[in-house]
Write an enzyme that holds these catalytic residues in place. Structure first.
Site, PDB file in Angstrom:
ATOM      1  CD  GLU A 173      -5.894  -4.112 -11.677  1.00  0.00           C
ATOM      2  OE1 GLU A 173      -5.015  -4.542 -12.460  1.00  0.00           O
ATOM      3  OE2 GLU A 173      -6.083  -4.584 -10.550  1.00  0.00           O
ATOM      4  N   GLY A 186      -3.871 -12.450  -4.456  1.00  0.00           N
ATOM      5  CA  GLY A 186      -2.877 -11.428  -4.148  1.00  0.00           C
ATOM      6  C   GLY A 186      -1.583 -11.640  -4.909  1.00  0.00           C
ATOM      7  CG  LEU A 187      -0.033 -14.989  -5.594  1.00  0.00           C
ATOM      8  CD1 LEU A 187       0.048 -16.495  -5.837  1.00  0.00           C
ATOM      9  CD2 LEU A 187       1.198 -14.513  -4.843  1.00  0.00           C
ATOM     10  CG  ASP A 208      -0.081  -5.570  -8.491  1.00  0.00           C
ATOM     11  OD1 ASP A 208       0.779  -5.438  -7.602  1.00  0.00           O
ATOM     12  OD2 ASP A 208      -1.273  -5.861  -8.262  1.00  0.00           O
ATOM     13  CG  HIS A 236      -2.114  -0.977   1.016  1.00  0.00           C
ATOM     14  ND1 HIS A 236      -3.371  -0.625   0.586  1.00  0.00           N
ATOM     15  CD2 HIS A 236      -2.148  -2.323   1.198  1.00  0.00           C
ATOM     16  CE1 HIS A 236      -4.140  -1.709   0.525  1.00  0.00           C
ATOM     17  NE2 HIS A 236      -3.425  -2.747   0.892  1.00  0.00           N
ATOM     18  CB  THR A 237       4.400   1.971  -0.275  1.00  0.00           C
ATOM     19  OG1 THR A 237       4.732   0.732  -0.910  1.00  0.00           O
ATOM     20  CG2 THR A 237       4.587   1.826   1.218  1.00  0.00           C
ATOM     21  CG  ASP A 238       0.939   0.567  -5.288  1.00  0.00           C
ATOM     22  OD1 ASP A 238       0.201   0.827  -4.310  1.00  0.00           O
ATOM     23  OD2 ASP A 238       0.608  -0.222  -6.201  1.00  0.00           O
ATOM     24  CE1 TYR A 271      -5.187  -2.246  -2.842  1.00  0.00           C
ATOM     25  CE2 TYR A 271      -6.181  -0.284  -3.823  1.00  0.00           C
ATOM     26  CZ  TYR A 271      -5.096  -1.143  -3.666  1.00  0.00           C
ATOM     27  OH  TYR A 271      -3.928  -0.885  -4.343  1.00  0.00           O
ATOM     28  CB  SER A 312      -4.480 -13.433 -11.772  1.00  0.00           C
ATOM     29  OG  SER A 312      -5.658 -12.839 -11.262  1.00  0.00           O
TER      30      SER A 312
HETATM   31  P1  ADP Z   1      -5.340 -10.808  -8.222  1.00  0.00           P
HETATM   32  O1  ADP Z   1      -4.738  -9.810  -9.155  1.00  0.00           O
HETATM   33  O2  ADP Z   1      -4.762 -10.759  -6.859  1.00  0.00           O
HETATM   34  O3  ADP Z   1      -5.335 -12.203  -8.747  1.00  0.00           O
HETATM   35  P2  ADP Z   1      -7.681  -9.238  -8.798  1.00  0.00           P
HETATM   36  O4  ADP Z   1      -9.022  -9.154  -8.170  1.00  0.00           O
HETATM   37  O5  ADP Z   1      -6.866  -7.998  -8.894  1.00  0.00           O
HETATM   38  O6  ADP Z   1      -6.876 -10.402  -8.057  1.00  0.00           O
HETATM   39  O7  ADP Z   1      -7.817  -9.774 -10.281  1.00  0.00           O
HETATM   40  C1  ADP Z   1      -8.539 -10.985 -10.525  1.00  0.00           C
HETATM   41  C2  ADP Z   1      -9.476 -10.790 -11.693  1.00  0.00           C
HETATM   42  O8  ADP Z   1      -8.719 -10.631 -12.914  1.00  0.00           O
HETATM   43  C3  ADP Z   1     -10.357 -11.990 -11.953  1.00  0.00           C
HETATM   44  O9  ADP Z   1     -11.524 -11.948 -11.155  1.00  0.00           O
HETATM   45  C4  ADP Z   1     -10.679 -11.828 -13.443  1.00  0.00           C
HETATM   46  O10 ADP Z   1     -11.712 -10.868 -13.623  1.00  0.00           O
HETATM   47  C5  ADP Z   1      -9.388 -11.242 -13.989  1.00  0.00           C
HETATM   48  N1  ADP Z   1      -8.504 -12.298 -14.506  1.00  0.00           N
HETATM   49  C6  ADP Z   1      -7.298 -12.650 -14.043  1.00  0.00           C
HETATM   50  N2  ADP Z   1      -6.759 -13.657 -14.777  1.00  0.00           N
HETATM   51  C7  ADP Z   1      -7.664 -13.943 -15.732  1.00  0.00           C
HETATM   52  C8  ADP Z   1      -7.704 -14.887 -16.817  1.00  0.00           C
HETATM   53  N3  ADP Z   1      -6.717 -15.745 -17.038  1.00  0.00           N
HETATM   54  N4  ADP Z   1      -8.814 -14.893 -17.585  1.00  0.00           N
HETATM   55  C9  ADP Z   1      -9.822 -14.036 -17.373  1.00  0.00           C
HETATM   56  N5  ADP Z   1      -9.819 -13.123 -16.388  1.00  0.00           N
HETATM   57  C10 ADP Z   1      -8.778 -13.071 -15.572  1.00  0.00           C
HETATM   58 MG    MG Z   2      -4.851  -7.700  -8.922  1.00  0.00          MG
END
Ligand code: ADP
Ligand code: MG
Length: 395
Positions: A173, A137-138, A185, A36-38, A237, A140
């Protein structure tokens, strides 16, 4: 070919009946320290993990100006006209995206990238597969953004550099999905290097790799995914961001980056207790990032354990973004011999990390799994990661 590459290629063939023009991928990330510094213009120290999101992408042979996206996570592909993107995005504050939420990530990238580069964009098909755990929290989210941005940057001849692509991902995002996250991220996924973390100044966006020497020091980093899902676009958040903005305003500075540890006594006099504790987390966390970079350089990774532990305590007690599952993972890992441990990512669920001796992996994993069972929590997902390469073209 990795399994994820194969899956993306197969999905592309199902969607289009063709072979993709190429495969682009981007990793998830673990934040070693600096939470939470970014969005406070501060410092972070994330690294890219081996888990990746792959985009198999091809330009439409029929010349039709539409973007079609499919993901193994979604039942249906989503298709929009390129000249419609400016009408769909940005999503109005508080509103749902005009497309299914998952599709707002890649389509938001297409929108933000076309704007940033000033290119019109040709019709493309995008098929996405991933082995990054979602909502853990990784990041995606940054992985899907980074893979899509890398692909479109190449196929649309946009010529943006890695930092510009990170900004594109963040804009998607923030403004297409509506999640008010910082730039960490996206920078981590774009700039990752093997065996190094990325030290990032979120104000200047200056970044440099910091060698971690995890494996060569006989260490490992354990990810303990609690499987408690978090959501960034809602609730806690956003409240934490608002508290930070309030704190900066009271201190009369543009952001908490401009408040130092020496200013904290004055901050305490000026603010209510909750705002002060939010501020204290950010201010001390910035200092811990700087200290971690220095200690890594002077003494190596074994010496950063206390900084990780102090970071977790600050998130638990001052920023109040931990949950019992994360505290249990951290406390148990430490009792089982970890050198340091902390929750990682935005909080309210997700994953914790532990820095361990490589040969302690089994003992620590078993201890954490047993502690979760004793507490009546669902089973955690535990695995090791090594700092890995950032986004790019794979084939
Ligand atoms: P984190 O980034 O920690 O995994 P987030 O809530 O920031 O969690 O992002 C997750 C969201 O990103 C998912 O609910 C989905 O909407 C989207 N997402 C991530 N990876 C995929 C993927 N491979 N295909 C479709 N949507 C994805
Ligand atoms: Mg995320």
């Amino acid at each position: 070919m990795t399994a994820v590459n194969d899956t993306a290629t197969t999905l592309f063939a199902e969607l289009t009946g063709r072979e993709p023009d190429g495969l682009w991928s981007a990793p998830g990330r673990v934040n070693l320290i600096g939470e939470h510094t970014d969005y406070n213009d501060g410092f972070v120290l994330p690294f890219a993990i081996p888990h990746r999101t792959v985009a198999a992408v091809g330009v439409r042979p029929d010349g039709v100006g539409r973007v079609r996206v499919a993901s193994t996570f979604a039942a249906e592909p989503v298709e929009v006209a390129i000249d419609e993107l400016d009408r769909l995005f940005p999503t109005a504050a508080g509103a749902e995206p005009a497309v299914p939420e998952w599709a707002a990530y890649p389509l938001g990238v297409a929108w933000a990238l076309a704007q940033a580069a000033g290119v019109a964009g040709t019709g493309v098909d995008i098929a996405i597969a991933s082995d990054v755990p979602v909502g853990a929290g990784l990041s995606s989210s940054a992985a899907i953004e980074g893979a899509t941005a890398s692909a479109l940057n190449d196929l649309w001849g946009a010529g943006l550099d890695r930092t510009a692509l990170a900004r594109v991902g963040r804009r998607a995002e923030n403004e297409a999905v509506g999640a008010p996250t910082g730039i960490m991220d996206q920078m981590a996924t774009m700039l990752g290097e093997r065996d190094a973390a990325t030290f990032l100044d979120c104000r200047s966006l200056e970044a440099r790799p910091v060698p971690l020497r995890i494996a060569e020091s006989g260490l490992a980093i354990l990810v303990m995914d609690t499987r408690v899902a978090h959501a960034h676009s809602t609730g806690g958040y956003r409240e934490r961001r608002e508290a930070c903005e309030r704190g900066a305003a009271i201190m009369g500075v543009p952001s908490l980056r401009d408040v130092s540890v020496a200013d904290l006594p004055r901050a305490e006099e000026l603010m209510d207790d909750v705002t002060f504790r939010r501020v204290r987390h950010v201010v001390t966390e910035n200092q811990r990032v700087l200290d971690t970079v220095r200690v890594l350089g002077e003494k190596g990774p074994r010496a950063i354990g206390e900084l990780l532990v102090a970071s977790h305590a600050s998130m638990r007690d001052d920023f109040e973004i931990s949950v019992p599952e994360l505290d249990t993972a951290v406390d148990t890992a430490l009792s089982a011999g970890a050198i340091g441990a902390r929750m990682t990512g935005g909080g309210f669920g997700g994953a914790a990390i532990a820095l361990i001796e490589a040969d302690a992996e089994r003992a620590v994993s078993e201890a954490v799994t047993a502690a979760f069972a004793d507490a009546g929590f669902g089973a955690p997902h535990i695995f090791t990661v090594l700092p890995s390469a950032g986004a790019g073209r794979d084939a």
